[in-house]
Design a protein around this motif. Sequence first.
Motif, short mmCIF file in Angstrom:
data_model
loop_
_atom_site.label_atom_id
_atom_site.label_comp_id
_atom_site.label_asym_id
_atom_site.label_seq_id
_atom_site.Cartn_x
_atom_site.Cartn_y
_atom_site.Cartn_z
N GLY A 72 0.96 -1.41 0.05
CA GLY A 72 -0.06 0.04 -0.08
C GLY A 72 0.82 1.22 0.07
O GLY A 72 1.92 1.12 0.18
N PRO A 73 0.22 2.41 -0.18
CA PRO A 73 0.93 3.53 -0.18
C PRO A 73 1.79 4.06 1.26
O PRO A 73 0.84 3.87 2.16
N LYS A 77 2.36 10.54 -1.99
CA LYS A 77 2.80 10.50 -3.32
C LYS A 77 2.71 9.31 -3.98
O LYS A 77 3.04 8.89 -5.19
N ASP A 78 2.50 8.25 -3.15
CA ASP A 78 2.52 6.96 -3.48
C ASP A 78 1.03 6.28 -3.80
O ASP A 78 0.98 5.16 -4.29
N ALA A 79 0.17 7.29 -3.93
CA ALA A 79 -1.45 6.81 -4.24
C ALA A 79 -1.36 6.30 -5.67
O ALA A 79 -0.53 6.59 -6.62
N GLY A 80 -1.99 5.00 -5.52
CA GLY A 80 -2.03 4.38 -6.96
C GLY A 80 -1.37 2.98 -6.78
O GLY A 80 -1.51 2.14 -7.72
N LEU A 138 -7.10 2.94 -2.49
CA LEU A 138 -7.47 1.56 -1.50
C LEU A 138 -8.78 1.22 -1.95
O LEU A 138 -9.29 0.18 -1.91
N ARG A 139 -9.74 2.38 -2.35
CA ARG A 139 -11.35 1.86 -2.54
C ARG A 139 -11.05 1.02 -3.98
O ARG A 139 -11.65 -0.09 -4.41
N GLU A 140 -10.17 1.54 -4.94
CA GLU A 140 -9.88 0.94 -6.14
C GLU A 140 -9.37 -0.59 -6.12
O GLU A 140 -9.87 -1.54 -6.56
#
Length: 210
Positions: A72-73, A77-80, A138-140
């Motif tokens: 996880g992020p 900046k690590d989102a995705g 996280l929802r994705e």
Amino acid sequence: MKLTVFGATGGIGQEIVKQALAGGHQVTAVVRDPARLTSTGQGLEVFRADLGDPEALRPAVAGRDAVLSGLGPRSRKDAGVAARLTRTVLAALEAEGVRRVLVVSAGPVGPEPEGEGVLDSTVRGIVSALLRDVYADLREMEAALADSATDWTVVRPPRLQNKPLTGSYRTVVGGFPRRGRFISRADVAHAMLAMVDDPATVKQGVGLAY
């Protein structure tokens, strides 16, 4: 059991590996940099792999009883990264016919606790706004799990702390503990290992907190 751990050098991942080994399980720790893995011991296999290639991950999950992921992020900046890497893991699991998988998400991604007070609801809203991109990721990730053929469980902790294992916390299947604000990474790992063979948590989000 034979377990594979992704994100094995992260805070929760390290705890999963350590506790699983202490419990007598066989553990395959999937890492990019083996030097960052602090756990050692009988029953540990270190598997170095490119997390972007499902084919490269198949040997790490083949024949395993369950897969646990702390991917996880680590910052905004690590989102995705959570959704992208989890899709890769899911592709490897489905190719090998491995069904049981448990992953870490976050409390604000799930439903609000019943009877939550104004203060907790307000804080939850502020945090969700500040970390909007992280929670969207996280929802994705959770949606990808729901669409998969696996027997998944999503664990949703609140604010994480680097504190010792207590083994004493609250869990709510399909919800979140009221006024649950903190939990240690060690206790998240403990909860995930306890849920591996718990049928009540299959295809469910589970909130946990002190």
